[in-house]
Design an enzyme around this catalytic site. Sequence first.
Site, short mmCIF file in Angstrom:
data_model
loop_
_atom_site.label_atom_id
_atom_site.label_comp_id
_atom_site.label_asym_id
_atom_site.label_seq_id
_atom_site.Cartn_x
_atom_site.Cartn_y
_atom_site.Cartn_z
N HIS A 35 0.86 -1.19 0.00
CA HIS A 35 0.00 0.00 0.00
C HIS A 35 0.90 1.24 0.00
CE1 HIS A 35 -3.82 -1.97 1.91
NE2 HIS A 35 -3.19 -2.81 1.09
N GLU A 65 0.88 3.84 1.82
CA GLU A 65 1.31 4.24 3.17
C GLU A 65 2.48 3.39 3.65
OE1 GLU A 65 -3.31 4.47 3.18
OE2 GLU A 65 -1.75 3.30 2.17
N CYS A 104 -6.43 1.93 5.56
CA CYS A 104 -7.00 0.69 6.10
C CYS A 104 -6.38 0.42 7.48
CB CYS A 104 -6.71 -0.47 5.14
SG CYS A 104 -4.96 -0.95 5.08
N CYS A 159 -2.54 -0.18 7.51
CA CYS A 159 -1.73 1.04 7.37
C CYS A 159 -1.80 1.92 8.62
CB CYS A 159 -2.15 1.81 6.12
SG CYS A 159 -1.77 0.89 4.60
#
Length: 138
Positions: free
Chosen positions: A51, A53, A81, A84
Amino acid sequence: MQEKYILAAYKEAKKALKINEVPVGAVIVKGNKIIAKAYNKKEKTKDPTAHAEILAIKKATKRLGDWRLQGCSLYVTLEPCLMCIGASIEARIDKINYVVERDTKNMICFNSFLKKVSNYDIEIKIVKMLKNFFQNQR
């Protein structure tokens, strides 16, 4: 100043879109300076943890030479999410700033840590980009 960081995250999200990834971008800021930028690369890397992040956190820790990112803020185009958020907490990031909210409200327990930032023009662009991406996937 925040707008500069939001725009930088938006530019990262556009990079993800170009390679057919979910268009999410993230930047990490320390002392009014961007120290890391990233965008989603799950499909490209075949890694479910890739991801924006997480990738930005990895770049920031490498740049600072420390896993502790105290004094840093994360700016991301889409509300993170749980994975993260957890990684951000573990990295000691001070604050997460996001532009677009997720459909789910399961993040309510993190309200003191998460902050929705306001930039109507960019928010509209990000929402449109995300909708178009998912419509094209179906």
